[in-house]
Design an enzyme around this catalytic site. Sequence first.
Site, PDB file in Angstrom:
ATOM      1  N   TYR A 159      27.461 112.024   1.767  1.00  0.00           N
ATOM      2  CA  TYR A 159      26.702 111.125   0.889  1.00  0.00           C
ATOM      3  C   TYR A 159      26.624 109.725   1.494  1.00  0.00           C
ATOM      4  O   TYR A 159      25.541 109.128   1.606  1.00  0.00           O
ATOM      5  CB  TYR A 159      27.360 111.083  -0.504  1.00  0.00           C
ATOM      6  CG  TYR A 159      26.864 109.941  -1.347  1.00  0.00           C
ATOM      7  CD1 TYR A 159      25.585 109.969  -1.886  1.00  0.00           C
ATOM      8  CD2 TYR A 159      27.669 108.823  -1.592  1.00  0.00           C
ATOM      9  CE1 TYR A 159      25.117 108.908  -2.643  1.00  0.00           C
ATOM     10  CE2 TYR A 159      27.210 107.761  -2.347  1.00  0.00           C
ATOM     11  CZ  TYR A 159      25.926 107.809  -2.876  1.00  0.00           C
ATOM     12  OH  TYR A 159      25.470 106.753  -3.614  1.00  0.00           O
TER      13      TYR A 159
ATOM     14  N   LYS B 282      23.311 107.333   3.061  1.00  0.00           N
ATOM     15  CA  LYS B 282      22.960 105.942   2.707  1.00  0.00           C
ATOM     16  C   LYS B 282      22.962 105.063   3.964  1.00  0.00           C
ATOM     17  O   LYS B 282      22.074 104.224   4.147  1.00  0.00           O
ATOM     18  CB  LYS B 282      23.945 105.405   1.665  1.00  0.00           C
ATOM     19  CG  LYS B 282      23.863 106.107   0.324  1.00  0.00           C
ATOM     20  CD  LYS B 282      22.530 105.853  -0.358  1.00  0.00           C
ATOM     21  CE  LYS B 282      22.363 106.612  -1.656  1.00  0.00           C
ATOM     22  NZ  LYS B 282      21.019 106.464  -2.252  1.00  0.00           N
TER      23      LYS B 282
ATOM     24  N   SER C 171      25.042 102.003  -1.204  1.00  0.00           N
ATOM     25  CA  SER C 171      26.346 102.138  -1.847  1.00  0.00           C
ATOM     26  C   SER C 171      27.407 101.480  -0.985  1.00  0.00           C
ATOM     27  O   SER C 171      27.328 101.520   0.252  1.00  0.00           O
ATOM     28  CB  SER C 171      26.672 103.621  -1.996  1.00  0.00           C
ATOM     29  OG  SER C 171      28.032 103.789  -2.305  1.00  0.00           O
TER      30      SER C 171
END
Length: 358
Positions: A157, A161, A133
């Site tokens: 989050y 990643k 992302s």
Amino acid sequence: MAVSHTLLVTGGAGFIGSHTLVELLAAGFDVVVFDNFQQGSREALRRVQALSGRSFPCVEGDVRDAAALDRLFARQAELGAPIDAVVHFAALKAVADSVARPLAYYDNNVQGTLALLAAMRRAGVSRLVFSSSATVYGEPQALPYDESHPIAPTNPYGHTKAMVERILRDLCMAEPDFSAVTLRYFNPIGAHPSGRIGEDPHGAPDNLFPYLTRVAIGQLPELRVFGTDYATADGTGVRDYIHVVDLAQGHVAALRHALSGPGFTAVNLGTGHGTSVLELLAAFAAATGVAVPWRPAPRRAGDIAAAWADPRLAERLLGWRASRDIAAMCADGWRWQTRHPDGYAASGAGSGNSAGKP
Ligand code: UDP
């Protein structure tokens, strides 16, 4: 394609996974889907099969379950269709939820990928395309973000990643046979132009576009525009929205790259164009005839003013570039929403664990 390849697609029943399956199947790949159906939909997989005119195995399971992965790799080898490469979508993805439940995110996203990589090694599979992302970049030091921008995520989050990217980079250094392409997504929106598959968030959507379409269809009263005083042209947040079909096609290009040789590669998938919240609302009204009611609201914690991609590496390395504009994103997303006011649930199959197998 001269040789047919069989792919394991984890999280294939989700929004980006289902659209990517359509493109992978159209490109001639064989696929096996592995999904725990916590967010993904069995009905989405049925529709992918109908749209593509091809059937494929769907295994219910969790990427943290090493034994289940071992069984899947072994079974494919027994069938004479061993897995050649993995496209790994399966993960949790809501930023605010990751702040509230960090352990769930590190467990699913980091531990899940480690379990998958270990199973791949046991099975001798060394080609991976990974869903990353643009959130790994954090606060922009310069825009557009290019792939050499510092990695400095601002929420759990994003950290999951970035950690997986680091793991893949280290693995590719240690094992010269391994290839990993990590795709840094910008803001995927819209839906397949058929209107048969699309985004089906459970509960009130967190992201702008599905929220906007739910307001447009009358299920939510109004859109709150989070921040009207940013240092942008109209004061609202700017993002690089990309049609989910373009994003899906980017995976096909990335997979071909992963199959072509070893090494670690991180690539942006974006359009290179920024669109503000108010510009998106205007484009939606122009494309659909629906003016979405909105009101200014305070900035959302952790949001940045603007983010868009430098998409040139993807073009140079993968031969891929986005081709669909905001009008197509709005028209296609609206077609899906109007045909499926309640998402996949209205098809009688649901999107949760109660649904039957495809
Ligand atoms: N946004 C908004 N109202 C909403 C949801 C999002 O104004 O209900 C804004 C948000 O502040 C950002 C943009 O829309 O400027 C895109 O937000 P989204 O959550 O879709 O993506 P992300 O912030 O993760 O890039």
